[in-house]
Design a protein around this motif. Structure first.
Motif, mmCIF file in Angstrom:
data_model
loop_
_atom_site.group_PDB
_atom_site.id
_atom_site.type_symbol
_atom_site.label_atom_id
_atom_site.label_comp_id
_atom_site.label_asym_id
_atom_site.label_seq_id
_atom_site.Cartn_x
_atom_site.Cartn_y
_atom_site.Cartn_z
ATOM 1 N N GLU A 5 20.326 -44.255 28.879
ATOM 2 C CA GLU A 5 19.501 -43.592 29.874
ATOM 3 C C GLU A 5 19.019 -42.250 29.336
ATOM 4 O O GLU A 5 18.843 -42.080 28.151
ATOM 5 N N TYR A 6 18.837 -41.351 30.227
ATOM 6 C CA TYR A 6 18.393 -39.999 29.937
ATOM 7 C C TYR A 6 19.413 -39.292 29.046
ATOM 8 O O TYR A 6 20.600 -39.254 29.370
ATOM 9 N N VAL A 7 18.984 -38.724 27.937
ATOM 10 C CA VAL A 7 19.888 -37.986 27.052
ATOM 11 C C VAL A 7 20.039 -36.569 27.602
ATOM 12 O O VAL A 7 19.063 -35.839 27.747
ATOM 13 N N GLU A 8 21.258 -36.208 27.926
ATOM 14 C CA GLU A 8 21.553 -34.893 28.472
ATOM 15 C C GLU A 8 21.289 -33.809 27.426
ATOM 16 O O GLU A 8 21.476 -34.020 26.222
ATOM 17 N N ALA A 9 20.903 -32.637 27.893
ATOM 18 C CA ALA A 9 20.576 -31.526 26.994
ATOM 19 C C ALA A 9 21.757 -31.153 26.110
ATOM 20 O O ALA A 9 21.582 -30.893 24.913
ATOM 21 N N ASP A 34 10.525 -39.575 25.209
ATOM 22 C CA ASP A 34 10.836 -39.665 26.639
ATOM 23 C C ASP A 34 12.343 -39.747 26.848
ATOM 24 O O ASP A 34 13.097 -40.086 25.940
ATOM 25 N N HIS A 35 12.768 -39.438 28.034
ATOM 26 C CA HIS A 35 14.174 -39.535 28.448
ATOM 27 C C HIS A 35 15.072 -38.546 27.718
ATOM 28 O O HIS A 35 16.221 -38.838 27.422
ATOM 29 N N SER A 36 14.540 -37.366 27.413
ATOM 30 C CA SER A 36 15.296 -36.310 26.768
ATOM 31 C C SER A 36 15.253 -35.064 27.649
ATOM 32 O O SER A 36 14.193 -34.453 27.807
ATOM 33 N N LEU A 45 13.250 -29.662 29.256
ATOM 34 C CA LEU A 45 13.513 -28.240 29.508
ATOM 35 C C LEU A 45 12.594 -27.358 28.670
ATOM 36 O O LEU A 45 12.070 -26.355 29.165
ATOM 37 N N TRP A 46 12.394 -27.724 27.412
ATOM 38 C CA TRP A 46 11.499 -26.938 26.563
ATOM 39 C C TRP A 46 10.054 -27.052 27.027
ATOM 40 O O TRP A 46 9.283 -26.103 26.871
ATOM 41 N N GLU A 47 9.683 -28.178 27.597
ATOM 42 C CA GLU A 47 8.308 -28.337 28.096
ATOM 43 C C GLU A 47 7.994 -27.381 29.248
ATOM 44 O O GLU A 47 6.834 -27.108 29.515
ATOM 45 N N GLU A 48 9.022 -26.870 29.890
ATOM 46 C CA GLU A 48 8.837 -25.918 30.983
ATOM 47 C C GLU A 48 8.636 -24.492 30.467
ATOM 48 O O GLU A 48 8.501 -23.563 31.258
ATOM 49 N N THR A 49 8.617 -24.328 29.149
ATOM 50 C CA THR A 49 8.476 -22.992 28.562
ATOM 51 C C THR A 49 7.221 -22.922 27.695
ATOM 52 O O THR A 49 6.609 -23.945 27.386
#
Length: 135
Positions: A42-46, A105-107, A112-116
């Motif tokens: 699934e989604y890879v946690e930070a 995808d799914h990272s 989080l970096w895309e929000e910066t």
């Protein structure tokens, strides 16, 4: 996650992981970090992503292709000289695959970096590291 910058070693989780690796006598933690990303369905946690990036840095450095960040990492060169790990094509491939997964995808880390405003710089750091593993 306490982040100081875009670099592979510039956050609290990375610093803690490096302490653990430098206290170890083999690549077991490196393998574990890469496996956690590659086996995640699934989604890879930070936090897992950060450790995989550091693991990839260690693989590249052990293969004789360290990034500038790895060259500046206190204790890494001495640890590699002491441990003398064998870097197989398999672990280098795993490191490349993990980095590719973190950029896709799914990272959570990529999200989080895309929000910066630093997404492009972070992506460049990870992409350059992936290229070091290709050499």
């Amino acid at each position: 996650m306490g982040t100081w910058g875009i670099g592979s070693f510039e956050n609290d989780d990375a610093a803690d992981f490096m302490i653990d690796v430098l206290d170890s006598g083999d690549l077991a933690l490196v393998h574990e970090a890469l496996d956690n990303v590659l086996t995640s369905t699934e989604y890879v946690e930070a936090s897992d992503a950060v450790l995989a990036i550091v693991a990839a840095e260690i693989v590249a450095a052990a293969a004789g292709r360290p990034t500038l960040a790895a060259q500046q990492q206190d204790g890494l060169a001495a640890w590699l000289a002491r441990i003398r790990p064998t870097i197989t094509a398999g672990i280098a491939t795993q490191a490349r695959q993990a980095l590719t997964r973190l950029l896709g995808d799914h990272s959570e880390l990529r999200d989080l970096w895309e929000e910066t405003d630093d997404i492009h710089a972070w992506r460049a750091v990870v992409t350059e590291l992936r290229h070091q593993l290709d050499a």
